[in-house]
Design an enzyme around this catalytic site. Structure first.
Site, PDB file in Angstrom:
ATOM      1  N   ASP A   1      -1.006  -0.907  -9.095  1.00 42.63           N
ATOM      2  CA  ASP A   1      -0.986   0.248  -8.611  1.00 42.63           C
ATOM      3  C   ASP A   1      -1.265   1.153  -9.612  1.00 42.63           C
ATOM      4  O   ASP A   1      -2.084   0.828 -10.689  1.00 42.63           O
ATOM      5  CB  ASP A   1       0.413   0.624  -8.044  1.00 42.63           C
ATOM      6  CG  ASP A   1       0.219   1.441  -6.657  1.00 42.63           C
ATOM      7  OD1 ASP A   1      -0.359   2.617  -7.127  1.00 42.63           O
ATOM      8  OD2 ASP A   1       0.611   1.064  -5.537  1.00 42.63           O
TER       9      ASP A   1
ATOM     10  N   GLY B   1      -5.402  -1.736 -12.269  1.00 37.77           N
ATOM     11  CA  GLY B   1      -4.632  -0.706 -11.578  1.00 37.77           C
ATOM     12  C   GLY B   1      -5.298   0.256 -10.796  1.00 37.77           C
ATOM     13  O   GLY B   1      -6.708   0.194 -10.829  1.00 37.77           O
ATOM     14  N   HIS B   2      -4.857   1.171 -10.446  1.00 35.23           N
ATOM     15  CA  HIS B   2      -5.519   2.389  -9.554  1.00 35.23           C
ATOM     16  C   HIS B   2      -5.665   3.373 -10.511  1.00 35.23           C
ATOM     17  O   HIS B   2      -6.103   4.495  -9.986  1.00 35.23           O
ATOM     18  CB  HIS B   2      -4.545   2.723  -8.582  1.00 35.23           C
ATOM     19  CG  HIS B   2      -4.378   1.721  -7.506  1.00 35.23           C
ATOM     20  ND1 HIS B   2      -3.509   1.684  -6.358  1.00 35.23           N
ATOM     21  CD2 HIS B   2      -5.166   0.412  -7.283  1.00 35.23           C
ATOM     22  CE1 HIS B   2      -3.605   0.576  -5.543  1.00 35.23           C
ATOM     23  NE2 HIS B   2      -4.360  -0.144  -6.265  1.00 35.23           N
ATOM     24  N   GLY B   3      -5.699   3.415 -11.664  1.00 31.87           N
ATOM     25  CA  GLY B   3      -6.076   4.723 -12.577  1.00 31.87           C
ATOM     26  C   GLY B   3      -4.678   5.357 -13.105  1.00 31.87           C
ATOM     27  O   GLY B   3      -3.621   4.885 -12.697  1.00 31.87           O
TER      28      GLY B   3
END
Length: 387
Positions: free
Chosen positions: A213, A235-237
């Site tokens: 995430d 991940g999502h940054g």
């Protein structure tokens, strides 16, 4: 000066040295019955040791030596006598795998402690694989929580395979995170690396975070946050939001993210607010000197965030303004490298792009804007769509 005078001075200095060091104390968890066998629940031993650390009137350390220690759950509470307390973990602390034990909000929690230092090159092992996609819990526990803490330092600590969020920071001031390493598989759900909420003056530097995430998430009440030299991926940054879902006047402000690298992330730098939202604001935010390596959405503002799909036609009431993107370069794994989906009800204002250079392995990259007002300076690849 006579020899007698020298003797008196040496004697006094000796007393000062002895008295000063008498205030220093190391409390080894082995002294409280802890067993590094990877099976025994050491919660009681750890908490008993912390009780004495906290009571000690002076510098004190809770020492977790090398080895594997199972801890089913622990809350290390203050306030303590004095500020100079250390949680030194050299070993591995392992979370339980029994859902009857781990279905809590948290696993390890530090709260109401001022001046705490956590160090030691040790590892928090959340053993999350036993829970991802299999649990019956309302929510999965975060690995380490910091609640109502002031002037604390966390350095040279690892966190792996959290069941939920790795490190959760809530209602804290002046926290410093350095040389943190966080990892979980890219398919692990909701395993944010570091989540910050209702906190101010938090610094995260020289760290590596790769999860399933957000590497770092800043939610409502995050103010004066500095993130420097962090490598993110998978991940999502690094995300700001989601804002405006539950409370009125959510505010995130004074955020500075600099000299960070994103590798194969779903997003790069992201700001998101709920489409169906209450009033709020995200302001005075700067993303500077960022390297993207095959990020899917290197730059994204999403004010139409709506996972449930039933509010896409509603305009966000969170005001996004004064956001700067400076010297962001590298590669995008999608053709649309810049997405600014701002709200018709509260258009984004004061957006500044300076020297953006993002390439795509294929046709040229492009930008997409809705209700985004600002200016573009210097290199603009893809071409800016700001109005």
């Amino acid at each position: 000066m006579t020899s007698k005078s020298y003797f008196k001075i040496a004697f006094i200095l000796g007393l000062i040295f002895v008295c000063t060091n008498a205030q220093e104390k190391v409390f080894n968890v082995h002294s409280y019955g802890a067993k590094a066998d990877g099976r025994t629940d050491n919660s009681k031993a750890f908490l008993n040791g912390w009780r004495d650390v906290c009571k000690w009137n002076g510098k004190a350390t809770l020492l977790i030596p090398l080895g594997e220690y199972v801890v089913n759950g622990a809350v290390f509470k203050g306030p303590c006598n004095g500020w100079d307390k250390t949680f030194e973990m050299r070993g591995v602390i392992k979370a339980p795998i029994d859902p009857k034990v781990f279905c809590n909000e948290y696993w390890i929690l530090f709260k109401y402690i001022d001046g705490l230092k956590i160090k030691g090159h040790g590892t928090f092992d959340g053993q999350g694989a036993c829970a991802w996609g299999k649990h019956q819990c309302a929510t999965l526990p975060y690995t380490v929580g910091f609640y109502f803490m002031n002037n604390f330092i966390v350095h040279d600590i690892h966190s792996i395979n959290s069941k939920g969020v790795h490190m959760n920071i809530f209602s804290c001031s002046y926290g410093y995170f350095r040389h943190i390493k966080i990892s979980a598989p890219d398919e692990s759900p909701n395993t944010d690396g570091i989540r910050i909420g209702n906190s101010n003056n938090i610094r995260i530097v020289d760290s590596n975070i790769g999860t399933g995430d957000d590497c770092i998430a800043m939610v409502a009440g995050s103010q004066s946050i500095n993130i420097t030299r962090v490598t993110c991926g998978p991940g999502h940054g690094i995300s700001i939001g989601s804002l405006g879902k539950l409370t009125k006047n959510d505010v995130v402000k004074d955020i500075h993210i600099k000299n960070c690298t994103f590798i194969n992330t779903q997003n790069g730098v992201r700001l998101k607010t709920w489409a169906l939202s209450m009033n709020g604001m995200a302001t005075n935010i700067a993303f500077e000197d960022i390297i993207m390596i095959k990020s899917s959405n290197p730059i994204i503002i999403d004010q139409q965030y709506c996972p449930s799909g039933n509010c896409k036609k509603q305009g966000s009431l969170v005001q996004v303004k004064d956001v700067t993107y400076k010297n962001i370069r590298g590669s995008s794994s999608s053709k649309v490298a810049v997405i600014l989906k701002c709200s018709a009800s509260r258009p984004c204002k004061g957006i500044i792009f300076k020297d953006i250079d993002l390439v795509y392995n294929g046709p040229a990259t492009s930008s997409y804007c809705e209700h985004a007002i600002g200016k573009a300076i210097g290199i603009q690849l893809p071409p800016s769509c700001l109005i």
